[in-house]
Design a protein around this motif. Structure first.
Motif, mmCIF file in Angstrom:
data_model
loop_
_atom_site.group_PDB
_atom_site.id
_atom_site.type_symbol
_atom_site.label_atom_id
_atom_site.label_comp_id
_atom_site.label_asym_id
_atom_site.label_seq_id
_atom_site.Cartn_x
_atom_site.Cartn_y
_atom_site.Cartn_z
ATOM 1 N N CYS A 160 -6.764 -6.130 -71.745
ATOM 2 C CA CYS A 160 -6.769 -4.665 -71.683
ATOM 3 C C CYS A 160 -8.202 -4.221 -71.204
ATOM 4 O O CYS A 160 -8.831 -5.055 -71.295
ATOM 5 C CB CYS A 160 -6.576 -3.998 -73.209
ATOM 6 S SG CYS A 160 -5.193 -4.766 -73.984
ATOM 7 N N CYS B 129 -11.646 -4.683 -72.660
ATOM 8 C CA CYS B 129 -11.636 -5.959 -74.104
ATOM 9 C C CYS B 129 -12.721 -6.877 -73.684
ATOM 10 O O CYS B 129 -13.217 -7.274 -72.385
ATOM 11 C CB CYS B 129 -10.340 -6.763 -73.955
ATOM 12 S SG CYS B 129 -10.238 -8.239 -74.511
ATOM 13 N N CYS C 173 -5.042 -13.732 -77.680
ATOM 14 C CA CYS C 173 -5.066 -13.200 -76.164
ATOM 15 C C CYS C 173 -6.240 -14.124 -75.791
ATOM 16 O O CYS C 173 -6.279 -14.541 -74.580
ATOM 17 C CB CYS C 173 -5.880 -11.677 -76.207
ATOM 18 S SG CYS C 173 -4.554 -10.499 -77.031
ATOM 19 N N ASN D 18 -13.409 -10.359 -82.410
ATOM 20 C CA ASN D 18 -13.018 -9.114 -82.276
ATOM 21 C C ASN D 18 -12.597 -8.446 -83.568
ATOM 22 O O ASN D 18 -12.200 -7.403 -83.461
ATOM 23 C CB ASN D 18 -12.322 -8.903 -81.188
ATOM 24 C CG ASN D 18 -11.016 -9.636 -81.013
ATOM 25 O OD1 ASN D 18 -10.549 -10.213 -82.268
ATOM 26 N ND2 ASN D 18 -10.152 -9.490 -80.079
ATOM 27 N N CYS E 223 -12.015 -5.243 -79.449
ATOM 28 C CA CYS E 223 -10.661 -5.359 -79.082
ATOM 29 C C CYS E 223 -10.198 -3.822 -78.870
ATOM 30 O O CYS E 223 -10.302 -3.133 -79.851
ATOM 31 C CB CYS E 223 -9.860 -5.940 -80.282
ATOM 32 S SG CYS E 223 -8.037 -5.411 -80.092
ATOM 33 N N THR E 224 -10.154 -3.474 -77.656
ATOM 34 C CA THR E 224 -10.111 -2.091 -77.240
ATOM 35 C C THR E 224 -8.747 -1.471 -77.557
ATOM 36 O O THR E 224 -8.386 -0.166 -77.614
ATOM 37 C CB THR E 224 -10.504 -1.795 -75.898
ATOM 38 O OG1 THR E 224 -9.760 -2.572 -74.880
ATOM 39 C CG2 THR E 224 -12.005 -1.765 -75.469
HETATM 40 S S1 SF4 Z 1 -7.961 -8.889 -77.770
HETATM 41 FE FE1 SF4 Z 1 -7.277 -6.647 -77.967
HETATM 42 S S2 SF4 Z 1 -8.238 -5.640 -76.220
HETATM 43 FE FE2 SF4 Z 1 -8.281 -7.774 -75.809
HETATM 44 S S3 SF4 Z 1 -6.403 -8.205 -74.447
HETATM 45 FE FE3 SF4 Z 1 -5.872 -8.517 -76.687
HETATM 46 S S4 SF4 Z 1 -5.247 -6.543 -77.512
HETATM 47 FE FE4 SF4 Z 1 -6.242 -6.179 -75.525
#
Ligand code: SF4
Ligand SMILES: Cc1ncc(C[n+]2csc(CCOP(=O)(O)OP(=O)(O)O)c2C)c(N)n1
Ligand SMILES: [Mg+2]
Lengths: 442, 373
Positions: free
Chosen positions: A20, A23, A54, A123, A201-202
């Motif tokens: 995102c 991020c 992620c 995060n 974590c945006t």
């Molecule tokens: S960690 Fe959070 S901000 Fe980063 S990609 Fe995953 S959901 Fe999106």
């Protein structure tokens, strides 16, 4: 050696990253790339092991080797790789979620000091599954599973790695200008290294807590946590230590040779017979059964042995079931023994049901000092007490009873038993003396 | 020349002779002595033995090492297989050659540590998500513990799949006269590796049942490896065609080679109305029962199944051909009987002989319940 000049370790074909906007994972991967460029490692000698989440999507964007494993287990795969190939640079990319589910592995990898480099994408929540709380979510934080404010304390990953024995521990934020330098330092340091990188974590943590870059620093301050290198030790790295101390290279020593039993004695066994030796813990019942069986094999017989004892092995009964046969023994259970040696009260108690099943054709060899038992079998009472020097050495009674039985009833010559005893020279002297003394049993 | 050893020692020695150079495990009765034997002996050959912090770590170490060129094995019992489950799926997905020994003990759960059982037979086949096939071999004697360990390593290299050796407390811990290595000890093939200097695509296939060659970490190629559904380059993919192809491949590479894996011993008698079927420790009681019945003048056939999964259907059907009654003896409540049942015709009666109190099934029980007494 191949010479190369790497301008980037990123796989341009696969770019851009899938994260995102905003991020923190972006900056961390860029910093890892910068550090690799700075170190100019051969991409074929680098393995990037990713966890899940992620964070776990990261390996795709590098031209190094890649290993994408299960949630929380990345450190175990990295350990296997490093043990197999100590010369490789093994990098683990793991989220705070992965550190939670795989915490046990993190502790033990640090304790072993296995040379893997762990980068935590911290995060404060599970990005991929929808912003649930993790082991690093701060007190009072709002996540999708702590709508009323988090009441569990966060774990300090650096302190945990440190106290577990990690060689190198550091903390950073994804906003730090010197992040590539510190990443490079982590990779260069021998032994288990961990870098805890705080980031945003945006998609979840940021909106749920109105949390931003400045809040990272404020949280650190409120928890009294410092950034930078927190520990740099020089304990020996595990995969190298293992080679030095345990496995010294290709086939240096010979494996222990097996004990071969060459049949060279006669036997007088008729049909298959089963023997039950019932004693107590610590009275060498299992060893006596093995010597008896080995003697049988030396006399051309087939043999099997099952032992039965409690898991707390120095307590209660110890029972050995031996079957001798001229033919291959298929069924190794003993439906009813033909001969029972009952030597101690613990064995007596455990084998009463089988004594009850004995018939007129069977033999019960029993310690004369045990309480009287009802049986249809022929009984032969042996009194060990009066035999000089052996009357108190209970751990030889089973062997003595077997020797006396062989003398009295045959099956195979005593010489075969003696040869079996001599296979283990370290115990032979006393065992042979016990066999000799068994003459006095009558 | 004869020796007097137990099944676990035979498995450990089989592993060393098969060229195993990496073992990781976590202590559990009745499998522990495999770990102990190898911890003492394997380092002498330059091999590595690790006691993991748990079963999950032990499997993780093995998978990492296997992908770095090692020939790996682990050993546990039911509770450990439960913890292996997710990594078993990973080994299937990533096509990792490895041998997993399950010395079965009484379940469910912690059950009875020192009590034998054959309760994991369906669990080993279906014990991970997705339902893709594995190979399961079951020795009945100490010698077979040795030979089937070699065979397990060979099959794991051939098919790049976890191969289970399903033994049990009795087979593993009963000492027996045995000749090691026996004359019929199988050869273990070398790992098929991709040639250096050529392009390497980790999962490129000409056809679905083909098994791709490997290249280890630290070897001549750059390697990608993943637990996720992947394309032939091992990149995570959502492409339906690529995923379909991968999953069908994982099934086809085993299912189209059942005959190659199939391993049974059929001792058939002309005109027999009864076929006795068993595996593992119980097969020994079955052979004894069959021999006794024949001595008493009865006609009876016997089938020992060594390759439990994939089901050696052709060999089982052949053995069942013409009999009225099939008697399946096992230390559970009918886990393999249901497989045999599915191969039987409407006119064939399938009878189960079971025991779950920790005692062995005896030849007399088989004769009595199998209608041969
Ligand atoms: S960690 Fe959070 S901000 Fe980063 S990609 Fe995953 S959901 Fe999106
Ligand atoms: C055994 C298992 N349990 C749960 C999941 C589901 N899952 C996927 S990602 C994830 C959380 C990842 O969080 P983190 O490690 O912090 O990574 P991030 O997404 O924040 O980068 C979970 C629980 C899984 N893949 N495997
Ligand atoms: Mg996270």
């Amino acid at each position: 050696m191949t010479t190369f000049k790497m301008d980037t370790y990123l796989n341009e074909e696969k770019m851009p990253y899938p994260f995102c906007p905003g991020c923190g994972h972006h900056t961390i991967l860029d910093s890892l790339n910068e550090a690799l460029v700075k170190l100019q490692l051969d991409p074929q000698e680098v393995v990037i092991v990713t966890d899940i989440g992620c964070t776990g999507l990261s390996d795709k964007y590098f031209v190094t080797n890649a290993f994408h494993g299960l949630h929380g287990r990345s450190v175990t795969y990295a350990t296997g790789i490093k043990m197999a190939r100590p010369e490789l640079t093994v990098i683990v990319l793991i989220g705070d979620g992965g550190c939670g589910i795989g915490g046990h592995h993190l502790l033990n990898a640090a304790r072993r000091n296995i040379g893997v480099n762990v980068f935590v994408f911290n995060n404060f929540n599970y990005g991929m599954t929808g912003g649930e709380h993790s082991i690093t979510s701060p007190l009072d934080s709002v996540t999708t599973t702590t709508r009323y404010g988090h009441i569990e304390r966060p774990l300090d990953l650096c302190a945990t790695a440190d106290i577990s024995g990690a060689n190198f521990v550091a903390r950073a934020s994804s906003f730090d200008k010197d992040l590539p330098d510190i990443v490079a330092k982590v990779i260069q340091h021998e032994g288990f290294s961990l870098l805890d990188i705080w980031e945003l974590c945006t998609a979840y943590y940021v909106p749920n807590n109105r949390f931003g870059r400045k809040d990272i620093e404020a949280t650190l301050e409120s928890l009294n946590l410092e950034k930078g290198v927190l520990k740099a030790d020089d304990r020996p790295e595990f995969s190298h230590l293992y080679r030095e101390r345990v496995a010294g290279g290709e086939g240096e020593k010979k494996v222990t040779p097996p004990t071969k039993l060459k049949p060279r004695y006669e036997n007088s066994l008729g049909r298959q017979k089963s023997f039950l030796i019932a004693g107590a813990a610590g009275t060498k019942i299992g060893s006596a059964g093995t010597l008896f069986s080995q003697g049988g094999i030396l006399a051309g017989l087939h043999a099997t042995q099952r032992n039965d004892y409690p898991v707390t092995i120095k307590t209660r009964h110890s029972i050995a079931e031996v079957i001798l046969s001229r033919e291959e023994i298929y069924f190794t259970g003993v439906e009813k023994p033909d001969v029972m040696f009952v030597l101690f009260p613990e064995g007596l108690n455990k084998s009463r049901d089988r004594i009850a099943r004995l018939t007129e054709d069977d033999l019960l060899v029993i310690n004369a000092n045990l309480p009287k038992v009802e049986t249809k079998a022929k009984t032969w009472a042996l009194d060990f007490k009066p035999i000089r020097r052996w009357g108190r050495k209970k751990e030889y009674w089973a062997l003595m009873a077997i020797a006396a039985y062989l003398r009295e009833y045959g099956t195979y010559p005593l010489d075969a038993l003696i040869e079996a005893i001599n296979l283990k020279p370290q115990y032979a002297k006393d065992n042979l003396a016990a066999v000799e003394a068994s003459v006095e049993l009558g | 020349m004869p020796e007097f050893i137990d099944g676990n020692e035979a498995i450990a020695r089989g592993a060393i002779d098969a060229g195993c150079d990496f073992f990781a495990g976590y202590p559990i009765t009745p499998a522990t002595s495999i770990l102990l034997h190898l911890a003492r002996e394997l380092p002498k050959t330059g091999g590595i033995v690790l006691q993991g912090e748990d079963e999950i770590a032990s499997m993780g170490f093995c998978i990492g090492a296997a992908m770095s060129g090692k020939r790996v094995m682990t050993a546990t019992s039911g509770p450990g297989i439960s913890l292996y489950s997710e990594n078993i799926g990973f080994a299937i997905m990533g096509e990792v050659p490895m041998v997993i020994v399950d010395v079965q003990r009484m379940g469910p759960s912690t059950g009875a540590a020192t009590t034998g059982a054959q309760g994991d037979i369906q669990f080993l086949r279906w014990g991970t998500s997705g339902g893709y096939p594995v190979i399961v071999l079951a020795p009945t004697t100490v010698e077979e513990c040795y030979t089937l360990t070699l065979r397990a390593f060979d099959l794991s290299e051939r098919f790049r799949v976890p191969v289970f050796l399903a033994t049990d407390k009795e087979t593993s811990l009963t000492k027996t006269m045995a000749n090691i290595p026996p004359q019929d000890a199988p050869q273990v093939r070398e790992r098929a590796t991709a040639p250096a200097g050529e392009d390497f695509v980790p999962y490129r296939l000409e056809n679905l049942s083909q098994v791709p060659a490997m290249s280890p970490f630290g070897g001549p190629h750059t390697l990608r490896f993943t637990t996720s559904s992947h394309d032939e380059e091992a990149y995570l993919t959502k492409d339906e065609q690529a995923i379909d192809r991968l999953n069908r491949h994982l099934a086809a590479k085993i299912e189209e080679h059942v005959e190659e894996i199939s391993h049974v011993k059929a001792d058939l008698q002309k005109g027999a109305e009864t076929l006795l079927v068993s595996y593992g420790i119980t097969a020994r009681a079955m052979v004894e029962a069959g021999n006794r019945a024949r001595k008493a003048g009865k006609r009876v056939s016997m089938l020992t199944v060594y390759s439990l999964w994939p089901i050696p259907g052709k060999a089982i059907r052949q053995a069942m051909d013409g009999v009225k009654r099939v008697v399946v003896a096992e230390l559970n409540l009918g886990q393999y009987r249901r497989e045999i049942q599915s191969l039987a015709s409407d006119r064939q009666e399938v009878i189960g002989v079971h025991r779950v109190d920790g005692k062995l099934i005896s030849p007399s029980q088989i004769l009595k319940e199998g209608g041969l007494a």
